[in-house]
Write a protein that holds these residues in place. Sequence first.
Motif, PDB file in Angstrom:
ATOM      1  N   LYS A   7      -2.385  11.825  -9.200  1.00 40.82           N
ATOM      2  CA  LYS A   7      -3.060  10.526  -9.191  1.00 40.82           C
ATOM      3  C   LYS A   7      -2.051   9.402  -8.952  1.00 40.82           C
ATOM      4  O   LYS A   7      -1.173   9.138  -9.745  1.00 40.82           O
ATOM      5  CB  LYS A   7      -3.763  10.319 -10.542  1.00 40.82           C
ATOM      6  CG  LYS A   7      -4.445   8.999 -10.689  1.00 40.82           C
ATOM      7  CD  LYS A   7      -5.744   8.936  -9.906  1.00 40.82           C
ATOM      8  CE  LYS A   7      -6.449   7.638 -10.245  1.00 40.82           C
ATOM      9  NZ  LYS A   7      -7.025   7.033  -9.081  1.00 40.82           N
ATOM     10  N   VAL A   8      -2.165   8.765  -7.794  1.00 40.73           N
ATOM     11  CA  VAL A   8      -1.339   7.606  -7.470  1.00 40.73           C
ATOM     12  C   VAL A   8      -2.018   6.387  -8.067  1.00 40.73           C
ATOM     13  O   VAL A   8      -3.250   6.293  -8.082  1.00 40.73           O
ATOM     14  CB  VAL A   8      -1.204   7.461  -5.934  1.00 40.73           C
ATOM     15  CG1 VAL A   8      -0.436   6.208  -5.570  1.00 40.73           C
ATOM     16  CG2 VAL A   8      -0.540   8.683  -5.347  1.00 40.73           C
ATOM     17  N   SER A   9      -1.241   5.453  -8.526  1.00 41.21           N
ATOM     18  CA  SER A   9      -1.775   4.231  -9.128  1.00 41.21           C
ATOM     19  C   SER A   9      -2.739   3.538  -8.168  1.00 41.21           C
ATOM     20  O   SER A   9      -2.539   3.546  -6.949  1.00 41.21           O
ATOM     21  CB  SER A   9      -0.617   3.286  -9.464  1.00 41.21           C
ATOM     22  OG  SER A   9      -1.104   2.036  -9.851  1.00 41.21           O
ATOM     23  N   ASP A  10      -3.786   2.932  -8.725  1.00 45.12           N
ATOM     24  CA  ASP A  10      -4.749   2.196  -7.912  1.00 45.12           C
ATOM     25  C   ASP A  10      -4.096   0.980  -7.252  1.00 45.12           C
ATOM     26  O   ASP A  10      -4.607   0.436  -6.284  1.00 45.12           O
ATOM     27  CB  ASP A  10      -5.933   1.734  -8.776  1.00 45.12           C
ATOM     28  CG  ASP A  10      -6.785   2.900  -9.243  1.00 45.12           C
ATOM     29  OD1 ASP A  10      -6.751   3.965  -8.580  1.00 45.12           O
ATOM     30  OD2 ASP A  10      -7.477   2.757 -10.265  1.00 45.12           O
ATOM     31  N   PHE A  11      -2.970   0.577  -7.786  1.00 45.99           N
ATOM     32  CA  PHE A  11      -2.234  -0.567  -7.241  1.00 45.99           C
ATOM     33  C   PHE A  11      -1.684  -0.251  -5.848  1.00 45.99           C
ATOM     34  O   PHE A  11      -1.530  -1.131  -5.016  1.00 45.99           O
ATOM     35  CB  PHE A  11      -1.087  -0.930  -8.198  1.00 45.99           C
ATOM     36  CG  PHE A  11      -0.288  -2.110  -7.774  1.00 45.99           C
ATOM     37  CD1 PHE A  11      -0.785  -3.402  -7.904  1.00 45.99           C
ATOM     38  CD2 PHE A  11       0.971  -1.955  -7.219  1.00 45.99           C
ATOM     39  CE1 PHE A  11      -0.052  -4.501  -7.511  1.00 45.99           C
ATOM     40  CE2 PHE A  11       1.725  -3.056  -6.823  1.00 45.99           C
ATOM     41  CZ  PHE A  11       1.204  -4.323  -6.971  1.00 45.99           C
ATOM     42  N   LYS A  18       2.781   4.395   2.734  1.00 41.19           N
ATOM     43  CA  LYS A  18       2.912   5.813   3.086  1.00 41.19           C
ATOM     44  C   LYS A  18       3.900   6.490   2.142  1.00 41.19           C
ATOM     45  O   LYS A  18       4.951   5.934   1.833  1.00 41.19           O
ATOM     46  CB  LYS A  18       3.414   5.973   4.533  1.00 41.19           C
ATOM     47  CG  LYS A  18       2.547   5.276   5.551  1.00 41.19           C
ATOM     48  CD  LYS A  18       1.139   5.820   5.555  1.00 41.19           C
ATOM     49  CE  LYS A  18       0.255   5.044   6.517  1.00 41.19           C
ATOM     50  NZ  LYS A  18      -1.139   5.134   6.225  1.00 41.19           N
ATOM     51  N   ARG A  19       3.553   7.689   1.683  1.00 42.15           N
ATOM     52  CA  ARG A  19       4.443   8.470   0.821  1.00 42.15           C
ATOM     53  C   ARG A  19       5.649   8.936   1.629  1.00 42.15           C
ATOM     54  O   ARG A  19       5.498   9.339   2.780  1.00 42.15           O
ATOM     55  CB  ARG A  19       3.748   9.717   0.283  1.00 42.15           C
ATOM     56  CG  ARG A  19       2.776   9.476  -0.791  1.00 42.15           C
ATOM     57  CD  ARG A  19       2.232  10.815  -1.250  1.00 42.15           C
ATOM     58  NE  ARG A  19       1.118  10.617  -2.148  1.00 42.15           N
ATOM     59  CZ  ARG A  19       1.077  11.102  -3.373  1.00 42.15           C
ATOM     60  NH1 ARG A  19       2.042  11.851  -3.821  1.00 42.15           N
ATOM     61  NH2 ARG A  19       0.045  10.869  -4.142  1.00 42.15           N
ATOM     62  N   PHE A  28       7.161   4.985  -1.875  1.00 45.34           N
ATOM     63  CA  PHE A  28       6.101   4.534  -0.986  1.00 45.34           C
ATOM     64  C   PHE A  28       6.671   3.441  -0.087  1.00 45.34           C
ATOM     65  O   PHE A  28       7.266   2.478  -0.571  1.00 45.34           O
ATOM     66  CB  PHE A  28       4.904   4.019  -1.803  1.00 45.34           C
ATOM     67  CG  PHE A  28       4.330   5.082  -2.692  1.00 45.34           C
ATOM     68  CD1 PHE A  28       3.337   5.934  -2.228  1.00 45.34           C
ATOM     69  CD2 PHE A  28       4.792   5.256  -3.992  1.00 45.34           C
ATOM     70  CE1 PHE A  28       2.820   6.939  -3.041  1.00 45.34           C
ATOM     71  CE2 PHE A  28       4.277   6.246  -4.807  1.00 45.34           C
ATOM     72  CZ  PHE A  28       3.288   7.091  -4.334  1.00 45.34           C
ATOM     73  N   VAL A  29       6.483   3.587   1.222  1.00 41.96           N
ATOM     74  CA  VAL A  29       7.046   2.662   2.199  1.00 41.96           C
ATOM     75  C   VAL A  29       5.917   1.883   2.853  1.00 41.96           C
ATOM     76  O   VAL A  29       4.932   2.453   3.310  1.00 41.96           O
ATOM     77  CB  VAL A  29       7.858   3.429   3.271  1.00 41.96           C
ATOM     78  CG1 VAL A  29       8.472   2.464   4.277  1.00 41.96           C
ATOM     79  CG2 VAL A  29       8.935   4.281   2.617  1.00 41.96           C
ATOM     80  N   GLY A  30       6.091   0.545   2.903  1.00 44.54           N
ATOM     81  CA  GLY A  30       5.092  -0.336   3.492  1.00 44.54           C
ATOM     82  C   GLY A  30       5.264  -0.445   4.994  1.00 44.54           C
ATOM     83  O   GLY A  30       6.221   0.067   5.576  1.00 44.54           O
ATOM     84  N   PRO A  31       4.363  -1.164   5.652  1.00 45.40           N
ATOM     85  CA  PRO A  31       4.379  -1.270   7.114  1.00 45.40           C
ATOM     86  C   PRO A  31       5.602  -2.000   7.668  1.00 45.40           C
ATOM     87  O   PRO A  31       5.961  -1.807   8.823  1.00 45.40           O
ATOM     88  CB  PRO A  31       3.091  -2.032   7.438  1.00 45.40           C
ATOM     89  CG  PRO A  31       2.693  -2.706   6.175  1.00 45.40           C
ATOM     90  CD  PRO A  31       3.242  -1.883   5.056  1.00 45.40           C
ATOM     91  N   TYR A  32       6.259  -2.824   6.865  1.00 45.86           N
ATOM     92  CA  TYR A  32       7.427  -3.574   7.329  1.00 45.86           C
ATOM     93  C   TYR A  32       8.725  -3.051   6.724  1.00 45.86           C
ATOM     94  O   TYR A  32       9.733  -3.746   6.695  1.00 45.86           O
ATOM     95  CB  TYR A  32       7.259  -5.065   7.030  1.00 45.86           C
ATOM     96  CG  TYR A  32       6.036  -5.647   7.714  1.00 45.86           C
ATOM     97  CD1 TYR A  32       6.023  -5.866   9.087  1.00 45.86           C
ATOM     98  CD2 TYR A  32       4.891  -5.938   6.975  1.00 45.86           C
ATOM     99  CE1 TYR A  32       4.894  -6.377   9.716  1.00 45.86           C
ATOM    100  CE2 TYR A  32       3.757  -6.447   7.604  1.00 45.86           C
ATOM    101  CZ  TYR A  32       3.769  -6.666   8.963  1.00 45.86           C
ATOM    102  OH  TYR A  32       2.654  -7.156   9.584  1.00 45.86           O
TER     103      TYR A  32
END
Length: 124
Positions: A7-11, A18-19, A28-32
């Motif tokens: 279960k990954v946080s809902d946040f 992306k994991r 977790f890496v964001g789009p930027y």
Amino acid sequence: KIKHESKVSDFIDLNIWKRKSVCCGTIFVGPYGEVMVDPRFLQKCSVHVKPKPVQLPKMPNSLFTIEKMIESELKNFESSNKVNGNNLNKEESVKKAEPAIIVGDPESDEGFYDKPSVSPTNSI
């Protein structure tokens, strides 16, 4: 080793973040390129764990203690003063250390004095 809680946080919105697996777990890496960390998915690996400091053996009669170094320097200083003829008594050394202050000497003026104030509007 690593706690795998599915279960990954809902946040964390997995549509955006992306994991990515790294040596210590999952980030977790964001789009930027920004990075978000959930500590539940991380545990320091052997590369990132700091080794325990090695305790050096205590030497009771060390050749180089602070006290011995200071004592040695003081002896060297005293012997160099005797060789150079700099055997000043305390009163003479204080006189040399403090320069005489001459009243009215511009070098000794601190620059604090009453000066008549002039308003910028009065100077026109």
